[in-house]
Write a protein that holds these residues in place. Structure first.
Motif, PDB file in Angstrom:
ATOM      1  N   GLU A   5      14.452  -1.813   1.251  1.00 46.80           N
ATOM      2  CA  GLU A   5      14.931  -0.510   1.724  1.00 46.80           C
ATOM      3  C   GLU A   5      12.660  -0.432   2.571  1.00 46.80           C
ATOM      4  OE1 GLU A   5      15.427   4.372   1.721  1.00 46.80           O
ATOM      5  OE2 GLU A   5      14.817   3.314   0.351  1.00 46.80           O
ATOM      6  N   TYR A   6      12.253  -1.123   1.826  1.00 43.92           N
ATOM      7  CA  TYR A   6      10.872  -0.678   2.271  1.00 43.92           C
ATOM      8  C   TYR A   6      10.765  -2.337   3.277  1.00 43.92           C
ATOM      9  CZ  TYR A   6       5.608  -2.328   1.818  1.00 43.92           C
ATOM     10  OH  TYR A   6       4.490  -2.700   2.469  1.00 43.92           O
ATOM     11  N   GLU A   7      11.553  -2.537   3.514  1.00 45.47           N
ATOM     12  CA  GLU A   7      11.243  -4.313   4.133  1.00 45.47           C
ATOM     13  C   GLU A   7      11.392  -4.506   4.816  1.00 45.47           C
ATOM     14  OE1 GLU A   7      10.700  -7.470   0.092  1.00 45.47           O
ATOM     15  OE2 GLU A   7      12.619  -7.247   1.134  1.00 45.47           O
ATOM     16  N   LEU A   8      13.133  -3.498   4.907  1.00 41.59           N
ATOM     17  CA  LEU A   8      13.467  -2.708   6.538  1.00 41.59           C
ATOM     18  C   LEU A   8      12.719  -2.391   7.280  1.00 41.59           C
ATOM     19  CD1 LEU A   8      17.019  -2.471   5.881  1.00 41.59           C
ATOM     20  CD2 LEU A   8      16.717  -4.546   6.947  1.00 41.59           C
ATOM     21  N   GLN A  22       0.329  -1.200   0.071  1.00 41.36           N
ATOM     22  CA  GLN A  22       0.315  -0.263   0.060  1.00 41.36           C
ATOM     23  C   GLN A  22       1.014   1.165   0.033  1.00 41.36           C
ATOM     24  OE1 GLN A  22      -3.210   0.359  -0.121  1.00 41.36           O
ATOM     25  NE2 GLN A  22      -3.008  -1.797  -0.183  1.00 41.36           N
ATOM     26  N   PHE A  23       0.870   2.301  -1.102  1.00 38.11           N
ATOM     27  CA  PHE A  23       1.695   3.427  -1.161  1.00 38.11           C
ATOM     28  C   PHE A  23       0.750   4.120  -2.095  1.00 38.11           C
ATOM     29  CE2 PHE A  23       3.309   0.794  -4.298  1.00 38.11           C
ATOM     30  CZ  PHE A  23       4.012  -0.293  -4.175  1.00 38.11           C
ATOM     31  N   HIS A  59      15.057   4.966  -6.248  1.00 35.99           N
ATOM     32  CA  HIS A  59      16.259   4.387  -4.976  1.00 35.99           C
ATOM     33  C   HIS A  59      17.919   4.981  -4.683  1.00 35.99           C
ATOM     34  CE1 HIS A  59      13.078   1.836  -5.925  1.00 35.99           C
ATOM     35  NE2 HIS A  59      12.877   1.708  -6.666  1.00 35.99           N
ATOM     36  N   GLY A  60      18.552   5.740  -5.546  1.00 39.45           N
ATOM     37  CA  GLY A  60      19.846   5.958  -5.539  1.00 39.45           C
ATOM     38  C   GLY A  60      20.035   6.001  -4.368  1.00 39.45           C
ATOM     39  N   ALA A  61      18.931   6.785  -3.185  1.00 38.10           N
ATOM     40  CA  ALA A  61      19.258   6.874  -1.655  1.00 38.10           C
ATOM     41  C   ALA A  61      19.798   5.362  -1.340  1.00 38.10           C
ATOM     42  CB  ALA A  61      18.527   7.595  -1.260  1.00 38.10           C
ATOM     43  N   ALA A  62      18.691   4.283  -1.562  1.00 40.64           N
ATOM     44  CA  ALA A  62      18.791   3.165  -0.825  1.00 40.64           C
ATOM     45  C   ALA A  62      20.325   2.329  -1.405  1.00 40.64           C
ATOM     46  CB  ALA A  62      17.393   2.732  -0.998  1.00 40.64           C
TER      47      ALA A  62
END
Length: 286
Positions: free
Chosen positions: A189-192, A37-38, A249-252
């Protein structure tokens, strides 16, 4: 002449889109509703799909499917005459390219094949001694049962435990059913952020196998395939695909310190011979 297999950017590909769709009425394009959900406009595949079609001259109305769809269901729907989606995206394979029309421009620039590992919380350094593929074979890994990387990992002699439910994979890891859960570098990143109380990022290893995630459409939709191909080619040539990927996604990617990790190379027996591996513009490197 294998035009669709060739990614040389001839002058024709950079001209305004064909009159068959330029200036046409607004087009409805349905895509698989995500499990997460986003806000859709902050979701990279949605943003890329929208921009690619706009670059081809389409006025587009992107609509999620009524129901959440796992990847295998979405690809089946594309093969149905009255399927619930018009486009889906997946890691490619020979079988998928035979059943559907692939747009052979890797939408994540091959990042799907770069994998870090999630491990149970409190076991962050448990895999520090793993040096190579042989060491990796002593572990039990987790994956979804219909994910193509499950077959790739097993083809490399790795032990893989699967389940059909994405959320259950994290619970299995927490309970110690497996040693690690390989995740794509754009996913972790999202999962963490969501599961960080029970799982942790393993800091030493980086798995890699060549993999391409493409947009796929029905073989009955050459108009949509042509529009996507032209739009994506323009984005590659002008550097916009890379800029969009970095914006999302660059920062991740930077936070994962990928260049400092111990890289373990795997083979990908599912990779079709038509994959444009020689075109360096299409692929990311750490």
């Amino acid at each position: 002449m294998q035009r669709r297999h060739c990614l040389s950017l001839c002058a024709a590909a950079l001209q305004p889109a064909a009159s068959a769709w330029a200036g046409a009425a607004r087009q409805r394009v349905r895509f698989p509703r995500p499990q997460r959900q986003f806000e859709l406009r902050r979701w990279y595949p949605y943003a890329l799909l929208e921009q690619a079609l706009q670059r081809s001259g389409w006025e587009v109305d992107l609509q999620p499917s009524e129901q959440v769809m796992v990847q295998s269901r979405a690809l089946r729907e594309l093969q149905e005459p009255d399927g619930a989606v018009d486009v889906a995206w997946s890691v490619t394979s020979e079988a998928r390219e035979q059943a559907l029309r692939p747009i052979r421009i890797p939408i994540f620039r091959g990042l799907f094949g770069w994998r870090v590992l999630l491990v149970p919380q409190g076991r962050r350094d448990a895999l520090h001694a793993v040096q190579d593929l042989e060491g990796l074979r002593a572990l039990t890994l987790l994956q979804g049962h219909d994910w193509p990387d499950t077959e790739i990992l097993r083809a490399n002699g790795l032990r893989v435990l699967t389940t059909a439910r994405y959320d259950q994979l994290f619970a299995m890891l927490e309970r110690g059913r497996a040693d690690a859960f390989p995740r794509g570098v754009t996913e972790v990143e999202y999962e963490l952020a969501r599961e960080g109380r029970t799982v942790a990022l393993e800091p030493h290893l980086l798995l890699h196998y060549p993999a391409a995630e493409y947009f796929f459409v029905s073989t009955q939709r050459p108009d949509l395939a042509e529009a996507l191909e032209q739009g994506l080619l323009r984005m590659v040539e002008q550097g916009d695909l890379e800029r969009l990927l970095q914006r999302h996604h660059g920062a991740a990617l930077k936070a994962l310190h990928l260049a400092e990790r111990r890289r373990i190379a795997l083979n990908n027996p599912l990779l079709p011979s038509a994959t444009p591996l020689a075109d360096e513009r299409l692929w990311w490197r750490p």
